[in-house]
Design a protein around this motif. Structure first.
Motif, PDB file in Angstrom:
ATOM      1  N   ALA A  33       0.852  -1.189   0.000  1.00  0.00           N
ATOM      2  CA  ALA A  33       0.000   0.000   0.000  1.00  0.00           C
ATOM      3  C   ALA A  33       0.884   1.234   0.000  1.00  0.00           C
ATOM      4  O   ALA A  33       1.977   1.218   0.573  1.00  0.00           O
ATOM      5  N   PRO A  34       0.458   2.297  -0.644  1.00  0.00           N
ATOM      6  CA  PRO A  34       1.276   3.516  -0.655  1.00  0.00           C
ATOM      7  C   PRO A  34       1.360   4.145   0.725  1.00  0.00           C
ATOM      8  O   PRO A  34       0.408   4.057   1.517  1.00  0.00           O
ATOM      9  N   PHE A  35       2.492   4.760   0.999  1.00  0.00           N
ATOM     10  CA  PHE A  35       2.641   5.449   2.275  1.00  0.00           C
ATOM     11  C   PHE A  35       1.745   6.691   2.255  1.00  0.00           C
ATOM     12  O   PHE A  35       1.674   7.398   1.247  1.00  0.00           O
ATOM     13  N   PRO A  36       1.040   6.960   3.354  1.00  0.00           N
ATOM     14  CA  PRO A  36       0.095   8.084   3.351  1.00  0.00           C
ATOM     15  C   PRO A  36       0.776   9.445   3.236  1.00  0.00           C
ATOM     16  O   PRO A  36       1.948   9.595   3.551  1.00  0.00           O
ATOM     17  N   THR A  37       0.011  10.421   2.817  1.00  0.00           N
ATOM     18  CA  THR A  37       0.514  11.791   2.723  1.00  0.00           C
ATOM     19  C   THR A  37       0.569  12.409   4.113  1.00  0.00           C
ATOM     20  O   THR A  37      -0.023  11.877   5.073  1.00  0.00           O
ATOM     21  N   GLU A  38       1.256  13.538   4.218  1.00  0.00           N
ATOM     22  CA  GLU A  38       1.324  14.235   5.509  1.00  0.00           C
ATOM     23  C   GLU A  38      -0.071  14.590   5.998  1.00  0.00           C
ATOM     24  O   GLU A  38      -0.372  14.454   7.193  1.00  0.00           O
ATOM     25  N   ALA A  39      -0.913  15.032   5.087  1.00  0.00           N
ATOM     26  CA  ALA A  39      -2.275  15.412   5.466  1.00  0.00           C
ATOM     27  C   ALA A  39      -3.050  14.204   6.002  1.00  0.00           C
ATOM     28  O   ALA A  39      -3.768  14.316   7.014  1.00  0.00           O
ATOM     29  N   GLU A  40      -2.892  13.053   5.354  1.00  0.00           N
ATOM     30  CA  GLU A  40      -3.592  11.844   5.806  1.00  0.00           C
ATOM     31  C   GLU A  40      -3.081  11.387   7.165  1.00  0.00           C
ATOM     32  O   GLU A  40      -3.862  10.982   8.036  1.00  0.00           O
ATOM     33  N   ILE A  41      -1.763  11.459   7.362  1.00  0.00           N
ATOM     34  CA  ILE A  41      -1.187  11.062   8.652  1.00  0.00           C
ATOM     35  C   ILE A  41      -1.702  11.978   9.756  1.00  0.00           C
ATOM     36  O   ILE A  41      -2.092  11.521  10.837  1.00  0.00           O
ATOM     37  N   GLY A  42      -1.704  13.282   9.485  1.00  0.00           N
ATOM     38  CA  GLY A  42      -2.173  14.231  10.482  1.00  0.00           C
ATOM     39  C   GLY A  42      -3.631  14.027  10.831  1.00  0.00           C
ATOM     40  O   GLY A  42      -4.022  14.109  12.003  1.00  0.00           O
ATOM     41  N   GLU A  43      -4.447  13.726   9.827  1.00  0.00           N
ATOM     42  CA  GLU A  43      -5.881  13.525  10.061  1.00  0.00           C
ATOM     43  C   GLU A  43      -6.146  12.270  10.881  1.00  0.00           C
ATOM     44  O   GLU A  43      -6.936  12.275  11.824  1.00  0.00           O
ATOM     45  N   VAL A  44      -5.466  11.187  10.536  1.00  0.00           N
ATOM     46  CA  VAL A  44      -5.687   9.917  11.239  1.00  0.00           C
ATOM     47  C   VAL A  44      -5.175   9.985  12.675  1.00  0.00           C
ATOM     48  O   VAL A  44      -5.812   9.457  13.605  1.00  0.00           O
ATOM     49  N   ASN A  45      -4.018  10.645  12.882  1.00  0.00           N
ATOM     50  CA  ASN A  45      -3.385  10.648  14.203  1.00  0.00           C
ATOM     51  C   ASN A  45      -3.652  11.906  15.015  1.00  0.00           C
ATOM     52  O   ASN A  45      -3.255  11.985  16.179  1.00  0.00           O
ATOM     53  N   GLY A  46      -4.301  12.892  14.397  1.00  0.00           N
ATOM     54  CA  GLY A  46      -4.592  14.119  15.120  1.00  0.00           C
ATOM     55  C   GLY A  46      -3.358  14.929  15.444  1.00  0.00           C
ATOM     56  O   GLY A  46      -3.269  15.534  16.514  1.00  0.00           O
ATOM     57  N   THR A  47      -2.387  14.920  14.535  1.00  0.00           N
ATOM     58  CA  THR A  47      -1.138  15.643  14.770  1.00  0.00           C
ATOM     59  C   THR A  47      -1.022  16.828  13.818  1.00  0.00           C
ATOM     60  O   THR A  47      -1.563  16.816  12.713  1.00  0.00           O
ATOM     61  N   SER A  48      -0.273  17.815  14.252  1.00  0.00           N
ATOM     62  CA  SER A  48      -0.070  19.005  13.437  1.00  0.00           C
ATOM     63  C   SER A  48       0.876  18.710  12.283  1.00  0.00           C
ATOM     64  O   SER A  48       1.569  17.688  12.263  1.00  0.00           O
ATOM     65  N   ARG A  49       0.907  19.640  11.325  1.00  0.00           N
ATOM     66  CA  ARG A  49       1.813  19.478  10.187  1.00  0.00           C
ATOM     67  C   ARG A  49       3.266  19.446  10.660  1.00  0.00           C
ATOM     68  O   ARG A  49       4.074  18.669  10.138  1.00  0.00           O
ATOM     69  N   THR A  50       3.589  20.283  11.671  1.00  0.00           N
ATOM     70  CA  THR A  50       4.968  20.341  12.179  1.00  0.00           C
ATOM     71  C   THR A  50       5.389  19.004  12.779  1.00  0.00           C
ATOM     72  O   THR A  50       6.467  18.488  12.497  1.00  0.00           O
ATOM     73  N   VAL A  51       4.527  18.435  13.619  1.00  0.00           N
ATOM     74  CA  VAL A  51       4.823  17.138  14.257  1.00  0.00           C
ATOM     75  C   VAL A  51       4.944  16.048  13.199  1.00  0.00           C
ATOM     76  O   VAL A  51       5.869  15.219  13.230  1.00  0.00           O
ATOM     77  N   THR A  52       4.023  16.046  12.254  1.00  0.00           N
ATOM     78  CA  THR A  52       4.036  15.020  11.205  1.00  0.00           C
ATOM     79  C   THR A  52       5.304  15.100  10.369  1.00  0.00           C
ATOM     80  O   THR A  52       5.955  14.082  10.104  1.00  0.00           O
ATOM     81  N   ARG A  53       5.667  16.306   9.969  1.00  0.00           N
ATOM     82  CA  ARG A  53       6.866  16.471   9.146  1.00  0.00           C
ATOM     83  C   ARG A  53       8.124  16.073   9.899  1.00  0.00           C
ATOM     84  O   ARG A  53       9.042  15.483   9.306  1.00  0.00           O
ATOM     85  N   GLU A  54       8.181  16.392  11.186  1.00  0.00           N
ATOM     86  CA  GLU A  54       9.369  16.036  11.975  1.00  0.00           C
ATOM     87  C   GLU A  54       9.506  14.522  12.084  1.00  0.00           C
ATOM     88  O   GLU A  54      10.599  13.965  11.969  1.00  0.00           O
ATOM     89  N   ALA A  55       8.390  13.823  12.307  1.00  0.00           N
ATOM     90  CA  ALA A  55       8.430  12.358  12.407  1.00  0.00           C
ATOM     91  C   ALA A  55       8.872  11.741  11.080  1.00  0.00           C
ATOM     92  O   ALA A  55       9.684  10.811  11.055  1.00  0.00           O
TER      93      ALA A  55
END
Length: 234
Positions: free
Chosen positions: A29-51
């Motif tokens: 399966a394709p790796f999710p986008t930053e927006a999808e990761i943030g939506e599923v995990n409830g994290t900000s763009r900054t946190v998602t990008r850092e991870a």
């Protein structure tokens, strides 16, 4: 997302994504986008990008313009990273990877045993010797409890790395611990416990006697037997 106690949001997301990658959730399966990761995990763009940046630094991900972020094959991962090693233990790995881990053991552990024997013999480091002996005794004592015996088996090898006195070998402990965890799962059923115990006891006795050459030969033999079983099981 509420992070576990002691972990920041970034570290918590890193753990979640890292384990998912290593466990193969994105193999087909394709790796999710930053927006999808943030939506599923409830994290900000900054946190998602850092991870994602941290996972990229570990070799698990790569990002390319217009192609997005993708999971890299195992061969590109930083297999010396303690977090990656910890995640790997939970992944069903091919015998080839397990075999490669144990060839790394073969390259380092026999010399570590030689150095431990010399260090203990010359410096009279009874504390280091006692730690090796205690892990050996506990491995034998708990032979009926497979999980506990394996834990002390791993400690035995780790304590020899520590006793070598070589700081580089000490830092290899997470790698060797992982290699052992994976290998013992394949090899423990193929040998009588008493045979394995005797092999470990002989290594200890050589170290205790300050016999570096003997300790190196015996440790090489011990690991070579494990490798032979892995090859046979493959």
């Amino acid at each position: 997302m509420i992070p576990p106690h002691g972990l920041s949001l970034t570290q918590s997301l890193l753990e979640r994504l890292g384990q998912s990658i290593v466990m193969g959730d994105y193999d087909r399966a394709p790796f999710p986008t930053e927006a999808e990761i943030g939506e599923v995990n409830g994290t900000s763009r900054t946190v998602t990008r850092e991870a994602i940046k941290m996972l990229t630094a570990k070799g698990l991900l790569s990002a390319r313009p217009r192609l997005g972020t993708k999971v890299e094959p195992v061969g590109h991962w930083n297999l010396l990273d303690p977090q990656v090693l910890r995640w790997l233990i939970k992944r069903p790995l091919t015998p080839t990877i397990i075999l490669e881990f144990n060839y790394v053991r073969l390259a380092f552990e026999p010399v570590a045993a030689r150095l431990a024997a010399r260090q203990i013999g010359e410096a009279g480091d009874r504390t280091a010797l006692l730690k090796i002996r205690q892990s050996l005794d506990m491995m034998i004592l708990n032979h009926a409890d497979r999980a506990l015996s394996i834990r002390h088996d791993i400690e035995f090898h780790g304590n020899i790395l520590e006793a070598s006195g070589n700081p580089f070998y000490r830092q290899l402990r997470p790698l060797i611990d992982t290699a052992l965890t994976l290998a013992i799962g394949m090899t423990s059923h193929a040998r009588e416990p008493s045979e394995s115990h005797n092999d470990h006891l002989n290594v200890f006795r050589a170290i205790e006697a300050g016999d570096g050459a003997g300790a190196e030969i015996l440790m090489r033999s011990l690991i070579t037997k494990a490798i032979a079983v892995i090859i046979e099981e493959s």
